[in-house]
Design a protein around this motif. Structure first.
Motif, PDB file in Angstrom:
ATOM      1  N   PRO A 209       0.827  -1.213   0.000  1.00 22.11           N
ATOM      2  CA  PRO A 209       0.000   0.000   0.000  1.00 22.11           C
ATOM      3  C   PRO A 209       0.858   1.258   0.000  1.00 22.11           C
ATOM      4  CG  PRO A 209       0.120  -0.893   2.213  1.00 22.11           C
ATOM      5  CD  PRO A 209       0.846  -1.870   1.324  1.00 22.11           C
ATOM      6  N   VAL A 210       0.209   2.368  -0.256  1.00 19.40           N
ATOM      7  CA  VAL A 210       0.855   3.675  -0.182  1.00 19.40           C
ATOM      8  C   VAL A 210       0.592   4.273   1.190  1.00 19.40           C
ATOM      9  CG1 VAL A 210       0.623   6.060  -0.986  1.00 19.40           C
ATOM     10  CG2 VAL A 210       0.833   4.205  -2.638  1.00 19.40           C
ATOM     11  N   THR A 211       1.610   4.873   1.775  1.00 18.62           N
ATOM     12  CA  THR A 211       1.448   5.609   3.026  1.00 18.62           C
ATOM     13  C   THR A 211       1.763   7.076   2.761  1.00 18.62           C
ATOM     14  OG1 THR A 211       2.087   3.696   4.369  1.00 18.62           O
ATOM     15  CG2 THR A 211       2.193   5.862   5.428  1.00 18.62           C
ATOM     16  N   ILE A 212       0.819   7.940   3.054  1.00 18.81           N
ATOM     17  CA  ILE A 212       1.043   9.364   2.860  1.00 18.81           C
ATOM     18  C   ILE A 212       0.731  10.102   4.158  1.00 18.81           C
ATOM     19  CG2 ILE A 212       0.413   9.161   0.431  1.00 18.81           C
ATOM     20  CD1 ILE A 212      -2.155  10.619   1.011  1.00 18.81           C
ATOM     21  N   ASN A 213       1.218  11.324   4.253  1.00 21.56           N
ATOM     22  CA  ASN A 213       0.952  12.174   5.402  1.00 21.56           C
ATOM     23  C   ASN A 213       0.274  13.444   4.916  1.00 21.56           C
ATOM     24  OD1 ASN A 213       2.189  10.901   7.899  1.00 21.56           O
ATOM     25  ND2 ASN A 213       3.857  10.713   6.423  1.00 21.56           N
ATOM     26  N   SER A 214      -0.969  13.603   5.327  1.00 25.16           N
ATOM     27  CA  SER A 214      -1.773  14.741   4.916  1.00 25.16           C
ATOM     28  C   SER A 214      -1.835  15.762   6.044  1.00 25.16           C
ATOM     29  CB  SER A 214      -3.196  14.265   4.572  1.00 25.16           C
ATOM     30  OG  SER A 214      -4.120  15.307   4.591  1.00 25.16           O
ATOM     31  N   ASP A 215      -1.809  17.035   5.688  1.00 25.79           N
ATOM     32  CA  ASP A 215      -1.915  18.079   6.701  1.00 25.79           C
ATOM     33  C   ASP A 215      -3.210  17.953   7.491  1.00 25.79           C
ATOM     34  OD1 ASP A 215       0.502  19.168   5.978  1.00 25.79           O
ATOM     35  OD2 ASP A 215      -0.356  20.695   4.656  1.00 25.79           O
ATOM     36  N   GLU A 216      -4.304  17.605   6.804  1.00 28.48           N
ATOM     37  CA  GLU A 216      -5.603  17.549   7.462  1.00 28.48           C
ATOM     38  C   GLU A 216      -5.868  16.224   8.154  1.00 28.48           C
ATOM     39  OE1 GLU A 216     -10.362  18.292   6.473  1.00 28.48           O
ATOM     40  OE2 GLU A 216      -8.843  18.530   4.896  1.00 28.48           O
ATOM     41  N   TYR A 217      -5.432  15.116   7.554  1.00 35.66           N
ATOM     42  CA  TYR A 217      -5.815  13.797   8.064  1.00 35.66           C
ATOM     43  C   TYR A 217      -4.665  13.010   8.672  1.00 35.66           C
ATOM     44  CZ  TYR A 217     -10.084  14.705   5.414  1.00 35.66           C
ATOM     45  OH  TYR A 217     -11.242  15.268   4.923  1.00 35.66           O
ATOM     46  N   GLY A 218      -3.447  13.529   8.607  1.00 35.06           N
ATOM     47  CA  GLY A 218      -2.312  12.813   9.178  1.00 35.06           C
ATOM     48  C   GLY A 218      -1.937  11.603   8.338  1.00 35.06           C
ATOM     49  N   LYS A 219      -1.516  10.535   8.995  1.00 34.19           N
ATOM     50  CA  LYS A 219      -1.063   9.337   8.301  1.00 34.19           C
ATOM     51  C   LYS A 219      -2.238   8.593   7.675  1.00 34.19           C
ATOM     52  CE  LYS A 219       1.484   5.007   9.063  1.00 34.19           C
ATOM     53  NZ  LYS A 219       2.157   4.145  10.064  1.00 34.19           N
ATOM     54  N   ILE A 220      -2.082   8.262   6.387  1.00 39.43           N
ATOM     55  CA  ILE A 220      -3.110   7.541   5.641  1.00 39.43           C
ATOM     56  C   ILE A 220      -2.445   6.383   4.901  1.00 39.43           C
ATOM     57  CG2 ILE A 220      -4.885   7.706   3.861  1.00 39.43           C
ATOM     58  CD1 ILE A 220      -4.783  10.783   4.284  1.00 39.43           C
ATOM     59  N   ILE A 221      -3.011   5.199   5.037  1.00 39.83           N
ATOM     60  CA  ILE A 221      -2.547   4.034   4.282  1.00 39.83           C
ATOM     61  C   ILE A 221      -3.650   3.667   3.296  1.00 39.83           C
ATOM     62  CG2 ILE A 221      -1.793   1.630   4.405  1.00 39.83           C
ATOM     63  CD1 ILE A 221      -0.934   2.196   7.310  1.00 39.83           C
ATOM     64  N   LEU A 367     -10.702   3.012  -4.124  1.00 41.09           N
ATOM     65  CA  LEU A 367      -9.628   3.232  -3.147  1.00 41.09           C
ATOM     66  C   LEU A 367     -10.084   2.702  -1.794  1.00 41.09           C
ATOM     67  CD1 LEU A 367      -8.087   6.784  -3.713  1.00 41.09           C
ATOM     68  CD2 LEU A 367      -7.099   4.561  -4.265  1.00 41.09           C
ATOM     69  N   ILE A 368      -9.238   1.871  -1.173  1.00 41.27           N
ATOM     70  CA  ILE A 368      -9.467   1.401   0.192  1.00 41.27           C
ATOM     71  C   ILE A 368      -8.519   2.176   1.092  1.00 41.27           C
ATOM     72  CG2 ILE A 368      -9.367  -0.563   1.757  1.00 41.27           C
ATOM     73  CD1 ILE A 368      -9.726  -1.357  -1.866  1.00 41.27           C
ATOM     74  N   ILE A 369      -9.083   2.828   2.099  1.00 43.19           N
ATOM     75  CA  ILE A 369      -8.351   3.831   2.871  1.00 43.19           C
ATOM     76  C   ILE A 369      -8.356   3.459   4.345  1.00 43.19           C
ATOM     77  CG2 ILE A 369      -8.242   6.283   3.451  1.00 43.19           C
ATOM     78  CD1 ILE A 369     -10.147   6.613   0.890  1.00 43.19           C
ATOM     79  N   ASN A 370      -7.161   3.390   4.929  1.00 44.82           N
ATOM     80  CA  ASN A 370      -7.024   3.111   6.359  1.00 44.82           C
ATOM     81  C   ASN A 370      -6.633   4.410   7.058  1.00 44.82           C
ATOM     82  OD1 ASN A 370      -6.267   2.293   8.948  1.00 44.82           O
ATOM     83  ND2 ASN A 370      -5.514   0.319   8.230  1.00 44.82           N
ATOM     84  N   SER A 371      -7.610   5.037   7.702  1.00 39.38           N
ATOM     85  CA  SER A 371      -7.388   6.299   8.402  1.00 39.38           C
ATOM     86  C   SER A 371      -8.567   6.564   9.313  1.00 39.38           C
ATOM     87  CB  SER A 371      -7.225   7.461   7.419  1.00 39.38           C
ATOM     88  OG  SER A 371      -7.389   8.707   8.063  1.00 39.38           O
ATOM     89  N   GLU A 372      -8.323   6.701  10.598  1.00 40.31           N
ATOM     90  CA  GLU A 372      -9.406   6.971  11.542  1.00 40.31           C
ATOM     91  C   GLU A 372     -10.036   8.335  11.288  1.00 40.31           C
ATOM     92  OE1 GLU A 372     -10.140   7.176  16.389  1.00 40.31           O
ATOM     93  OE2 GLU A 372      -8.394   6.131  15.567  1.00 40.31           O
ATOM     94  N   LYS A 373      -9.225   9.323  10.920  1.00 34.79           N
ATOM     95  CA  LYS A 373      -9.767  10.667  10.697  1.00 34.79           C
ATOM     96  C   LYS A 373     -10.650  10.727   9.457  1.00 34.79           C
ATOM     97  CE  LYS A 373      -6.286  13.418  13.153  1.00 34.79           C
ATOM     98  NZ  LYS A 373      -5.280  14.507  13.035  1.00 34.79           N
ATOM     99  N   ILE A 374     -10.253  10.044   8.393  1.00 38.87           N
ATOM    100  CA  ILE A 374     -11.097  10.011   7.200  1.00 38.87           C
ATOM    101  C   ILE A 374     -12.372   9.236   7.486  1.00 38.87           C
ATOM    102  CG2 ILE A 374     -11.253   9.130   4.828  1.00 38.87           C
ATOM    103  CD1 ILE A 374      -8.220   9.778   4.621  1.00 38.87           C
ATOM    104  N   ASN A 375     -12.246   8.132   8.209  1.00 41.20           N
ATOM    105  CA  ASN A 375     -13.411   7.365   8.624  1.00 41.20           C
ATOM    106  C   ASN A 375     -14.374   8.244   9.418  1.00 41.20           C
ATOM    107  OD1 ASN A 375     -14.914   5.546  10.659  1.00 41.20           O
ATOM    108  ND2 ASN A 375     -14.088   4.038   9.238  1.00 41.20           N
ATOM    109  N   ASN A 376     -13.836   9.050  10.323  1.00 40.46           N
ATOM    110  CA  ASN A 376     -14.678   9.948  11.125  1.00 40.46           C
ATOM    111  C   ASN A 376     -15.387  10.977  10.257  1.00 40.46           C
ATOM    112  OD1 ASN A 376     -13.995   8.690  13.527  1.00 40.46           O
ATOM    113  ND2 ASN A 376     -12.379  10.144  14.035  1.00 40.46           N
TER     114      ASN A 376
END
Length: 406
Positions: A209-221, A367-376
């Motif tokens: 997977p790709v791991t990115i760091n977003s200003d708004e959502y932090g770490k996203i896989i 896109l399958i996204i692992n991120s608690e903030k995006i989920n929220n």
């Protein structure tokens, strides 16, 4: 002045007069809200704004793969078409893939771009290859900036339909979608060489997977999945397989907003994978809530939806929008979203509907996204709609009529 002092002054001059721009990974949830509604927006970015910025910022290349183009004079897609023309005129290479069968029988607005220098258009005959349509909706700018979502290149998708998409700035993920585009570009011309992995610098899937760091959502896989298997190169994740896996592994909740649903294979009653997975999850105590648009009410599916709503722990609502003040607009005023959330961290944003043909015959992408903030954030959106005035619980005793579309 000695050499050391001169070099220090030179470096200082260069850095003070030339801004150094380093591309950063980024992630943005994107939404279309129907005009004259007060549907919850949760401060998500607007589709038109995002599309125009991506196109206007393009420097070298835009690859677009979309079901179709549908323009109307004076409506918002006209701005997108003009932005594409302007990009092409400043030297940006633009390639566009649309579905061949839809083009042959319906909208031909893509022809507006056909004679513009630096724009090349191909029609993808998916029906001849796997029996479906080119139903994906994504585009990539400068090999790094990706958009994918439920939005067609349709003026109504921007103004009169509820849609959910995502923009991701990441070289590896954009590269993976570019490889899909190149595959399909070759398939448009009948070359099956496109199905061979041509040496992608990073193959992005569940295992990578790709791991990115977003200003708004932090770490996203995140990682993509595609349909149909018949035209997926080896190593790509299948949308349907990933969907079943996520439903099966859910432990607490599944909140789903999807455009259409049917658990059968065409006119047969043999296709039950999704339906079975939802029922098994509900039996484990998973809280399942589903929002379907009123357009999902069809003779081929309403009985299945009613039956699913009778399962303990599964609740289903229909969402409807009133007509626009300008009068009836064909193929509009509907919720066309294709997303869901699982538990507290997984999110799914897709171009595919939940029917056999979309997963097994048609080109689609997720896109399958692992991120608690995006989920929220998506939970906030879903709950706002679920509790809002545009939805009502399904009534299993009611005889529903098919909604007028055109």
């Amino acid at each position: 002045m000695n050499l050391k002092t001169f070099l220090l002054l030179l470096i200082s001059f260069v850095f003070s007069t030339h801004e150094i721009v380093i591309a950063q990974d980024d992630f943005e949830l994107v939404q279309s809200i129907p005009s004259e509604t007060n549907l919850i927006d949760t401060n998500l970015s607007n589709t038109l704004d995002v599309w125009l910025k991506m196109i206007n910022d393009a420097n070298s290349k835009i690859n677009i793969e979309t079901f179709y183009f549908a323009n109307k004079s004076g409506e918002p897609l006209e701005q997108v078409i003009e932005a594409l023309k302007n990009a092409a005129l400043r030297g940006v290479e633009i390639r566009i893939i649309v579905d061949s069968s839809f083009y042959a029988n319906n909208e031909k607005s893509v022809d507006i771009l056909d004679q513009t220098q630096n724009i090349t258009i191909r029609k993808f005959p998916v029906g001849n290859i796997s029996g479906g349509v080119m139903h994906a909706k994504f585009f990539i700018v400068d090999n790094k900036n990706l958009f994918i979502g439920s939005q067609n290149m349709d003026w109504r998708s921007i103004k009169h339909i509820h849609e959910i998409g995502v923009r991701v700035m990441n070289d590896d993920l954009a590269g993976m979608f570019n490889e899909i585009f190149e595959t399909d570009w070759r398939l448009c011309e009948g070359s099956y060489w496109g199905l061979v992995n041509q040496g992608i610098h990073k193959f992005v899937n569940l295992e990578n997977p790709v791991t990115i760091n977003s200003d708004e959502y932090g770490k996203i896989i995140l990682y993509p999945a595609f349909s149909p298997p018949e035209i997926n190169m080896a190593g790509l994740n299948s949308e349907e397989d990933e969907l079943i896996k996520i439903i099966t592994n859910a432990g607490k909740r599944l909140y789903i907003q999807i455009y259409s649903y049917s658990p059968r294979k065409q006119k047969e009653n043999s296709y039950i994978r999704i339906d079975s997975a939802l029922r098994v999850a509900a039996a484990k105590g998973v809280d399942i809530r589903i929002i379907f648009p009123d357009w999902a009410i069809r003779e081929s599916s309403i009985d299945f939806i009613k039956d699913l709503s009778l399962v303990k722990n599964i609740q289903i609502k229909f969402i409807s929008f009133s007509q626009h003040s300008s009068g009836f607009i064909p193929y509009s005023r509907v919720d066309h979203s294709k997303y869901f959330i699982a538990d507290d961290n997984l999110s799914w944003i897709s171009t595919s509907n939940w029917e056999w043909g979309y997963f097994n015959n048609s080109r689609n992408a997720t896109l399958i996204i692992n991120s608690e903030k995006i989920n929220n954030k998506l939970s906030e959106l879903f709950n706002g709609i679920w509790e809002g005035s545009y939805v009502e619980f399904i009534d299993v005793d009611r005889k529903y009529e098919t909604v007028k579309r055109n």
